[in-house]
Design an enzyme around this catalytic site. Sequence first.
Site, PDB file in Angstrom:
ATOM      1  N   TYR A   8      56.481  30.879 -38.875  1.00  0.00           N
ATOM      2  CA  TYR A   8      55.832  31.158 -37.662  1.00  0.00           C
ATOM      3  C   TYR A   8      56.507  29.758 -36.852  1.00  0.00           C
ATOM      4  O   TYR A   8      56.468  30.059 -35.463  1.00  0.00           O
ATOM      5  CB  TYR A   8      54.000  30.026 -37.834  1.00  0.00           C
ATOM      6  CG  TYR A   8      53.331  29.622 -36.903  1.00  0.00           C
ATOM      7  CD1 TYR A   8      52.659  30.379 -36.068  1.00  0.00           C
ATOM      8  CD2 TYR A   8      53.180  28.427 -36.735  1.00  0.00           C
ATOM      9  CE1 TYR A   8      52.247  29.891 -33.957  1.00  0.00           C
ATOM     10  CE2 TYR A   8      52.893  28.109 -35.495  1.00  0.00           C
ATOM     11  CZ  TYR A   8      51.597  28.739 -34.793  1.00  0.00           C
ATOM     12  OH  TYR A   8      51.026  28.560 -32.848  1.00  0.00           O
ATOM     13  N   SER A  56      54.411  25.379 -28.997  1.00  0.00           N
ATOM     14  CA  SER A  56      53.484  24.940 -29.750  1.00  0.00           C
ATOM     15  C   SER A  56      54.208  23.079 -30.933  1.00  0.00           C
ATOM     16  O   SER A  56      55.891  22.940 -29.647  1.00  0.00           O
ATOM     17  CB  SER A  56      53.555  25.638 -31.568  1.00  0.00           C
ATOM     18  OG  SER A  56      53.170  25.006 -32.104  1.00  0.00           O
TER      19      SER A  56
HETATM   20  O1  NJP Z   1      44.194  31.510 -31.449  1.00  0.00           O
HETATM   21  P1  NJP Z   1      43.172  31.879 -31.325  1.00  0.00           P
HETATM   22  P2  NJP Z   1      44.375  30.315 -30.840  1.00  0.00           P
HETATM   23  N1  NJP Z   1      48.486  40.777 -28.753  1.00  0.00           N
HETATM   24  O2  NJP Z   1      43.101  32.936 -32.944  1.00  0.00           O
HETATM   25  C1  NJP Z   1      45.100  37.485 -29.153  1.00  0.00           C
HETATM   26  C2  NJP Z   1      49.198  29.011 -29.919  1.00  0.00           C
HETATM   27  N2  NJP Z   1      48.577  27.719 -30.491  1.00  0.00           N
HETATM   28  O3  NJP Z   1      43.617  30.402 -29.563  1.00  0.00           O
HETATM   29  O4  NJP Z   1      43.618  39.793 -30.567  1.00  0.00           O
HETATM   30  C3  NJP Z   1      47.490  40.553 -27.849  1.00  0.00           C
HETATM   31  O5  NJP Z   1      41.737  31.590 -31.471  1.00  0.00           O
HETATM   32  C4  NJP Z   1      44.370  37.372 -29.966  1.00  0.00           C
HETATM   33  O6  NJP Z   1      43.565  38.403 -29.816  1.00  0.00           O
HETATM   34  P3  NJP Z   1      42.657  39.616 -30.506  1.00  0.00           P
HETATM   35  C5  NJP Z   1      49.024  30.046 -30.728  1.00  0.00           C
HETATM   36  O7  NJP Z   1      50.334  29.965 -31.760  1.00  0.00           O
HETATM   37  C6  NJP Z   1      47.645  27.241 -30.913  1.00  0.00           C
HETATM   38  O8  NJP Z   1      44.535  28.886 -30.727  1.00  0.00           O
HETATM   39  O9  NJP Z   1      41.373  39.763 -29.827  1.00  0.00           O
HETATM   40  N3  NJP Z   1      46.081  39.560 -28.243  1.00  0.00           N
HETATM   41  C7  NJP Z   1      43.483  35.734 -29.522  1.00  0.00           C
HETATM   42  O10 NJP Z   1      42.682  36.204 -28.128  1.00  0.00           O
HETATM   43  C8  NJP Z   1      48.265  31.402 -29.690  1.00  0.00           C
HETATM   44  O11 NJP Z   1      50.221  31.620 -29.269  1.00  0.00           O
HETATM   45  C9  NJP Z   1      47.717  25.989 -31.897  1.00  0.00           C
HETATM   46  O12 NJP Z   1      42.989  39.272 -31.875  1.00  0.00           O
HETATM   47  C10 NJP Z   1      46.667  39.252 -29.470  1.00  0.00           C
HETATM   48  C11 NJP Z   1      44.473  34.936 -29.374  1.00  0.00           C
HETATM   49  O13 NJP Z   1      45.359  36.150 -29.473  1.00  0.00           O
HETATM   50  C12 NJP Z   1      47.878  30.074 -29.115  1.00  0.00           C
HETATM   51  O14 NJP Z   1      48.233  28.801 -28.844  1.00  0.00           O
HETATM   52  C13 NJP Z   1      48.293  25.347 -32.178  1.00  0.00           C
HETATM   53  C14 NJP Z   1      48.269  39.223 -30.403  1.00  0.00           C
HETATM   54  C15 NJP Z   1      44.781  33.931 -30.730  1.00  0.00           C
HETATM   55  O15 NJP Z   1      43.697  32.907 -30.409  1.00  0.00           O
HETATM   56  C16 NJP Z   1      46.311  30.501 -28.967  1.00  0.00           C
HETATM   57  O16 NJP Z   1      46.058  30.744 -30.057  1.00  0.00           O
HETATM   58  C17 NJP Z   1      49.566  25.450 -31.467  1.00  0.00           C
HETATM   59  C18 NJP Z   1      49.069  40.763 -29.708  1.00  0.00           C
HETATM   60  N4  NJP Z   1      49.512  41.293 -30.589  1.00  0.00           N
HETATM   61  C19 NJP Z   1      49.625  26.597 -30.926  1.00  0.00           C
HETATM   62  N5  NJP Z   1      47.778  38.632 -31.454  1.00  0.00           N
HETATM   63  C20 NJP Z   1      45.854  25.648 -33.280  1.00  0.00           C
HETATM   64  N6  NJP Z   1      45.115  26.712 -32.191  1.00  0.00           N
HETATM   65  O17 NJP Z   1      45.935  24.440 -33.519  1.00  0.00           O
HETATM   66  C21 NJP Z   1      46.482  37.764 -31.419  1.00  0.00           C
HETATM   67  O18 NJP Z   1      50.295  24.592 -31.850  1.00  0.00           O
HETATM   68  N7  NJP Z   1      46.235  38.356 -30.346  1.00  0.00           N
END
Ligand code: NJP
Length: 230
Positions: free
Chosen positions: A145, A133
Amino acid sequence: MVITGASTGIGAETARQAAEAGYRLVLAARSEDKLTELAGELGGPEKAVAVTCDVSEWDQNEKLAAAAVDAFGRMDVIFANAGFGATRGFLEESPEQWRSMVLTNILGVAYTIRATLPHLLERGTGHYVVTSSVAGRRVLPGSMYSASKWAVTAIGEALRQELRQMQDQNGIRVTLIEPGMVDTPFFDNRPGPDNALHDEDIARAVLFALSQPERVDINEILIRPTSQPT
Ligand code: NJP
């Protein structure tokens, strides 16, 4: 290509663009229904398989790696992307929420690497793409975070350096993706498409890194919305 956090947002959109580019996909997250729907959208078992995986659990990462090799015979790209955020403030959220975030964002990335690395080392080729990030490059007030993403940035660079120390391992690349604000379900109150990057913008950056000639290792891509000052 194995993608963690593939059920929504950046991971799901990267899966779509990678499928367009000809990759066969292993989609991992905790939400089985969303993964199954996406795997169907991308062409079914010949093209994409869904594997339920909580990346904070070691044995589930091991099963993910085994399922990927079982489905397609090999792994070329590992996109360690699963993660979530927390309200800023050292008195905000609960201790349990911090624990869960740290286990997913930091240990989860390390576990995914550990579970897949023996296979990539054996083949002598492959590409790790890791979602950190902008918050992993600068400190944000009261942000656990941000602290977790500094660790992710360190994991990516530590992995790259370790691979370069291995005399016979010059074929495995490591790319850190460092997004600014992206309009995804990451936010409870989404910023909206006019005020943030779109998931497809990050997916394009991932595909850019993957599509370079083998001699080119794009180590970091920092992407802010044009309007984001810091
Ligand atoms: O968010 P979201 P993003 N084990 O909520 C999964 C980073 N980022 O695409 O498990 C396995 O749509 C969750 O799926 P589920 C952010 O930190 C974002 O934006 O089914 N999977 C979903 O598929 C992250 O690292 C921004 O709930 C787990 C996914 O993770 C990455 O981008 C800015 C899990 C999250 O998708 C993708 O985030 C930035 C687990 N324990 C960095 N926990 C931003 N959006 O602004 C969660 O700098 N997931």
